[in-house]
Design a protein around this motif. Structure first.
Motif, PDB file in Angstrom:
ATOM      1  N   ILE A  22      52.301  62.377  12.522  1.00 31.85           N
ATOM      2  CA  ILE A  22      52.009  62.626  13.943  1.00 31.85           C
ATOM      3  C   ILE A  22      53.242  62.420  14.805  1.00 31.85           C
ATOM      4  N   THR A  23      53.998  61.357  14.505  1.00 29.47           N
ATOM      5  CA  THR A  23      55.233  61.100  15.256  1.00 29.47           C
ATOM      6  C   THR A  23      56.227  62.233  15.076  1.00 29.47           C
ATOM      7  N   MET A  72      55.576  65.363  14.225  1.00 28.06           N
ATOM      8  CA  MET A  72      55.081  66.564  14.903  1.00 28.06           C
ATOM      9  C   MET A  72      55.250  66.454  16.416  1.00 28.06           C
ATOM     10  N   TYR A  73      54.975  65.279  16.969  1.00 30.13           N
ATOM     11  CA  TYR A  73      55.094  65.085  18.414  1.00 30.13           C
ATOM     12  C   TYR A  73      56.541  65.262  18.875  1.00 30.13           C
ATOM     13  N   LEU A  74      57.460  64.665  18.143  1.00 29.64           N
ATOM     14  CA  LEU A  74      58.860  64.698  18.547  1.00 29.64           C
ATOM     15  C   LEU A  74      59.431  66.112  18.529  1.00 29.64           C
ATOM     16  N   MET A  98      57.578  69.016  18.557  1.00 32.06           N
ATOM     17  CA  MET A  98      56.819  69.924  19.416  1.00 32.06           C
ATOM     18  C   MET A  98      57.130  69.700  20.896  1.00 32.06           C
ATOM     19  N   THR A  99      57.483  68.471  21.265  1.00 32.71           N
ATOM     20  CA  THR A  99      57.850  68.182  22.643  1.00 32.71           C
ATOM     21  C   THR A  99      59.356  68.322  22.871  1.00 32.71           C
ATOM     22  N   ARG A 125      61.784  66.571  21.849  1.00 34.42           N
ATOM     23  CA  ARG A 125      62.550  65.341  22.043  1.00 34.42           C
ATOM     24  C   ARG A 125      63.588  65.161  20.940  1.00 34.42           C
ATOM     25  N   MET A 135      51.555  74.703  16.282  1.00 32.68           N
ATOM     26  CA  MET A 135      52.622  73.793  15.894  1.00 32.68           C
ATOM     27  C   MET A 135      53.703  74.591  15.165  1.00 32.68           C
ATOM     28  N   ALA A 145      56.401  71.380  11.263  1.00 31.69           N
ATOM     29  CA  ALA A 145      55.312  70.410  11.373  1.00 31.69           C
ATOM     30  C   ALA A 145      54.197  70.719  10.380  1.00 31.69           C
TER      31      ALA A 145
END
Length: 435
Positions: free
Chosen positions: A11-12, A14-16, A18-19, A21, A343, A347
Motif C-alpha cells: 500500500i505504501t 502504491m501510494y507513493l 500514484m501520488t 511522491r 493504478m 503497482a
C-alpha cells in the motif's frame, strides 16, 4: 505480523508512486528496505536483494537489447516502406484510412514505445483525417487500441513486469499469448472497418491529388542520417529470423536479442562512431526500463525472502470463497482492466500480482498462467490518466482527454474480452484450476 508488513509495504509503495511522491524506480528500492528493517530482517537484507536481482538479470538483459534492436530497425528505415505503402493505398477513402490507421499503428507499435508510435502515426495520418474531415477521435482510438495489444510483447513493459514479479521466463508468457493477441488484432481491425464504413457514408470518398501528401518524404526514423534503405531486405530477413527463432525457442530471449542486435549493428553501422551514436540516441529509453527491472528485483526479493508474500496469500485465501479460488486466473484477467486503469503497471504487477499468484498456486494455477492472465487488460490500461504518453497522443490529435476516454474505453474493454475469450478457448490459462 508479516501479513501486516506485507500489505503495508504494498500500500505504501502504491501510494507513493500514484501520488507522485516518489518515482517507481526509487520506491521499488527504498520502500522494501525500510519495511524489512521494521520486520527485523536487517542481517538478511543484502542476500535477499541480491537473490532478487540475480533472478531478474536475464529479463533486464533481454529488455535492454530488445529495445536497442527495434530502435535500430526503426532508425535504419525498416518500417518506412510499410508506412508509405499504407498511405499510398488509403488515398481518399475513409474506410481505407481507418483500417490503414489500425494497420500502421500495429506495425509501428511493435517497438513497444508508446510515445514513438503516437508521434509517427499522428504525423502520417492526421493530415489525411483533416483533409477528409474525419474525426481525429477515431484515429487516436485506433492507435491506442493497437498500442495496447502490441504492448503485450516481452519488450513492451507489462510482460516483462509480470515475468520479473513472478520469476518466470517472458517467452513462456508471450509465445502462448500470440494467438489470443491475434484475436485482439482482428477485433481492432473490425472496429476500424466499422468506423470507416460510418465515415464513408457520412463523408463519401474523396479523390485526393497525388501531391497533397509527399509520401516519399515520410519516414518512421527520427534520425535521417541513420537510414539504410539499401539494407532493407537484410534487416527484414534478420527481423523475420529473430521472430521465428523467438517463437521456436531455439535460444533464450536475452541471447537471441543480443545476437540479433550485434549482427544488425555491424552490418548497418560498421563505423565505431556510428555505433556509439545509435546507442547514445536510445540510452535514455534503455536505462529507464532496465533500471526499473533491477530495482524490482529488490522489491520482489525482499517480499518473498521475508515470507511476506506467503503470509499475504494465506490471508487472501481466507477471504476468498473456496468456490471462487479455482477461477483466480480468470478473475485476474478481468480485474487487470480496472486495476491497471486506476493504478500504474508497477503497482499492479509488483504489488498485487504476486499476492494473487501465490493464492492461485493453492488451486493448481501456475505462476506463468497467472502472468498471462494479468496482461489481458493492457488495452484499457493505456487509457488511464496515469499513463503520460496518452496525454501526448491527445495533444497530437487535438482532442480532449475525456472525449478520448469516452470514445475508446468501450472498445478497449471489448478488445480485452476478445483476448480473454480466445485465451480461454486456446487453453493459454485455465478457466478453473484444480482443488
Amino acid at each position: 505480523m508479516l501479513t501486516f508488513l506485507g500489505f503495508a509495504m504494498v500500500i505504501t509503495f502504491m501510494y507513493l508512486i500514484m501520488t507522485k511522491r516518489l518515482s517507481a524506480l526509487i520506491a521499488l528500492i527504498l520502500v522494501p528496505i525500510v519495511f524489512a528493517l521494521f520486520g527485523g530482517f536487517a542481517s538478511d537484507i543484502g542476500p535477499m536483494m541480491l537473490q532478487g536481482i540475480s533472478k531478474l538479470a536475464p529479463t533486464g538483459v533481454m529488455l535492454m537489447f530488445a529495445i536497442l534492436y527495434f530502435a535500430l530497425m526503426i532508425d535504419s528505415g525498416l518500417f518506412d516502406p510499410a508506412v508509405r505503402k499504407i498511405l499510398a493505398l488509403v488515398k481518399g477513402d475513409p474506410l481505407k484510412v481507418s483500417v490503414g490507421t489500425a494497420v500502421l499503428a500495429l506495425v509501428v507499435s511493435l517497438d513497444g514505445d508508446g510515445a514513438t508510435t503516437y508521434m509517427i502515426c499522428c504525423a502520417a495520418m492526421l493530415p489525411l483525417y483533416s483533409r477528409l474531415g474525419m474525426s481525429p477521435r477515431i484515429m487516436a482510438g485506433l492507435i491506442i487500441l493497437a498500442g495496447g495489444v502490441m504492448n503485450m510483447t516481452p519488450w513492451g513493459g507489462p510482460t516483462a513486469r509480470a515475468a520479473s514479479a513472478l520469476h518466470v521466463d517472458p517467452s513462456d508468457i508471450f509465445v502462448p499469448m500470440i494467438p489470443a493477441m491475434a484475436f485482439g488484432v482482428l477485433a481492432i481491425l473490425a472496429i476500424a472497418y466499422l468506423y470507416g464504413k460510418r465515415e464513408r457514408a457520412r463523408l463519401g470518398e474523396l479523390h485526393l491529388p497525388t501531391d497533397d501528401i509527399d509520401h516519399s518524404t515520410i519516414s518512421v526514423s527520427q534520425f535521417p542520417e541513420a537510414r539504410r534503405p539499401k539494407l532493407l531486405w537484410f534487416n527484414g530477413a534478420l527481423t523475420a529470423a529473430l521472430m521465428v527463432t523467438l517463437i521456436m525457442g531455439l535460444l533464450p530471449l536475452p541471447v537471441l536479442f543480443m545476437i540479433a542486435f550485434s549482427i544488425a549493428m555491424i552490418v548497418n553501422y560498421p563505423c565505431l562512431q556510428q555505433q556509439k551514436d545509435r546507442i547514445a540516441a536510445h540510452a535514455g529509453s534503455v536505462l529507464a526500463v532496465t533500471g526499473l527491472i533491477f530495482a524490482a528485483g529488490i522489491f520482489t526479493g525482499i517480499l518473498s525472502g521475508t515470507g511476506m508474500v506467503e503470509a499475504m496469500s494465506k490471508s487472501l485465501l481466507a477471504v476468498i470463497p473456496p468456490s471462487m479460488g479455482p477461477y483466480l486466473a480468470v478473475i485476474t484477467a478481468v480485474v487487470s482492466m480496472p486495476f491497471t486503469f486506476f493504478m500504474s503497471n508497477d503497482a499492479f504487477y509488483y504489488g498485487v500480482l504476486p499476492v494473487l499468484a501465490e493464492a492461485a498456486s493453492h488451486y493448481g494455477i501456475s505462476p506463468v498462467e497467472m502472468a498471462r492472465a494479468s496482461i489481458v487488460g493492457q488495452p484499457v490500461h493505456l487509457l488511464s490518466p496515469l499513463v503520460p504518453s496518452t496525454y501526448l497522443l491527445v495533444a497530437l490529435a487535438g482532442i480532449e482527454f475525456g472525449d478520448h476516454q469516452r470514445f475508446t474505453l468501450k472498445w478497449a474493454v471489448l478488445v480485452c474480452l476478445c483476448i480473454l475469450l480466445a485465451a480461454l478457448l486456446l487453453g493459454v490459462f485455465p478457466l478453473f484450476g484444480s482443488l
